[in-house]
Write a protein that holds these residues in place. Structure first.
Motif, PDB file in Angstrom:
ATOM      1  N   UNK A 168       0.569  -1.299   0.042  1.00  0.00           N
ATOM      2  CA  UNK A 168       0.349  -0.204  -0.086  1.00  0.00           C
ATOM      3  C   UNK A 168       0.678   1.672  -0.290  1.00  0.00           C
ATOM      4  N   UNK A 169       0.748   1.760  -1.892  1.00  0.00           N
ATOM      5  CA  UNK A 169       2.188   3.163  -1.345  1.00  0.00           C
ATOM      6  C   UNK A 169       1.476   4.297  -0.562  1.00  0.00           C
ATOM      7  N   UNK A 170       0.201   4.234  -0.108  1.00  0.00           N
ATOM      8  CA  UNK A 170      -0.020   5.621   0.269  1.00  0.00           C
ATOM      9  C   UNK A 170       0.105   5.010   1.857  1.00  0.00           C
ATOM     10  N   UNK A 171       0.053   4.625   2.686  1.00  0.00           N
ATOM     11  CA  UNK A 171      -0.160   4.361   4.392  1.00  0.00           C
ATOM     12  C   UNK A 171       1.853   5.291   4.347  1.00  0.00           C
ATOM     13  N   UNK A 172       0.957   6.759   5.410  1.00  0.00           N
ATOM     14  CA  UNK A 172       2.244   7.399   6.068  1.00  0.00           C
ATOM     15  C   UNK A 172       2.800   6.346   7.109  1.00  0.00           C
ATOM     16  N   UNK A 173       4.271   6.569   6.779  1.00  0.00           N
ATOM     17  CA  UNK A 173       5.227   6.119   8.007  1.00  0.00           C
ATOM     18  C   UNK A 173       4.754   5.680   9.640  1.00  0.00           C
ATOM     19  N   UNK A 177       3.953   2.984  12.245  1.00  0.00           N
ATOM     20  CA  UNK A 177       4.363   3.229  13.445  1.00  0.00           C
ATOM     21  C   UNK A 177       3.054   2.486  14.969  1.00  0.00           C
ATOM     22  N   UNK A 178       1.723   3.522  14.059  1.00  0.00           N
ATOM     23  CA  UNK A 178       0.972   3.358  15.400  1.00  0.00           C
ATOM     24  C   UNK A 178       0.849   1.932  15.413  1.00  0.00           C
ATOM     25  N   UNK A 179       0.386   1.368  13.796  1.00  0.00           N
ATOM     26  CA  UNK A 179      -0.143   0.114  13.776  1.00  0.00           C
ATOM     27  C   UNK A 179       0.558  -0.867  14.392  1.00  0.00           C
ATOM     28  N   UNK A 180       1.702  -1.361  13.739  1.00  0.00           N
ATOM     29  CA  UNK A 180       3.251  -1.496  14.463  1.00  0.00           C
ATOM     30  C   UNK A 180       3.167  -1.488  15.845  1.00  0.00           C
TER      31      UNK A 180
END
Length: 197
Positions: A168-173, A177-180
């Motif tokens: 997913x190229x739309x994901x921001x860092x 970070x939050x999801x991980x």
């Protein structure tokens, strides 16, 4: 300073990486790699025997980092015969994951989704098998019984998470970070529960 041989190999690998990322492994031809690298097709075979060899060279830095991380991750815990559930350890693991994902995002995508027909097509299965073996050894050391299928599901889940992120190229860092961070906390609580039983 690079030797001529190293420079030519590097040009081939960089051109191939660009084409693999853009078109995938199967749709990238040796002729295209030759044209993009500026290295005559016949000369490429002096450096790489096959397109698969070039694909492996493109992914070698990623595979090296994955190997180092796996060795480091399992080493300390097996030596101490305990899992480190501390927040500091979670932060270190998160930092390591983010570094790999964002430094090698395209390579991860190639490895997970474009490696069919290459010598790396079994990476996913081999990775899971290795994780199962590491987990089983550790659980035997701490005398805790966990289903081998659970180990497979756990390892597979990590690959699925990474695959979701890199596809997913739309994901921001920050979103990653939050999801991980949330998943590591969730996962850690589950392992703590399993170790207690």
């Amino acid at each position: 300073m690079k030797t001529l041989k190293e420079d030519v190999r590097s040009r081939i690998v960089m051109a191939a990486r660009s084409e693999f990322v853009k078109c995938g492994y199967r749709k990238t031809s040796m002729r295209t790699i030759s044209a993009k690298s500026g290295v005559v097709l016949g000369n490429i075979y002096n450096y790489f025997k096959t397109k698969d060899d070039i694909f492996c060279a493109v992914l070698r830095p990623l595979l090296s980092v994955i190997g180092e991380c796996m060795a480091e991750h399992s080493k300390g815990e097996h030596e101490e015969k305990r899992l480190d559930f501390s927040r500091q350890r979670q932060k270190e693991f998160l930092s390591s994951m983010l570094r790999i994902i964002f430094l090698y995002k395209e390579e991860l995508r190639l490895l997970l989704f474009e490696s069919q027909g290459t010598s790396l097509e079994n990476f996913r299965e081999n990775f899971i098998d290795e994780q199962v073996a590491i987990s089983r050894t550790y659980m035997e050391q701490v005398e805790t019984s966990v289903s081998p299928l659970f180990f497979r599901i756990s390892a597979s889940t990590w690959l699925t998470i990474i695959g979701e992120i890199v596809s997913r190229p739309d994901l921001q860092q920050e979103e990653v970070r939050q999801a991980l961070t949330e998943y590591i906390r969730y996962n850690t609580a589950g392992w703590q529960e399993l170790i207690k039983k």
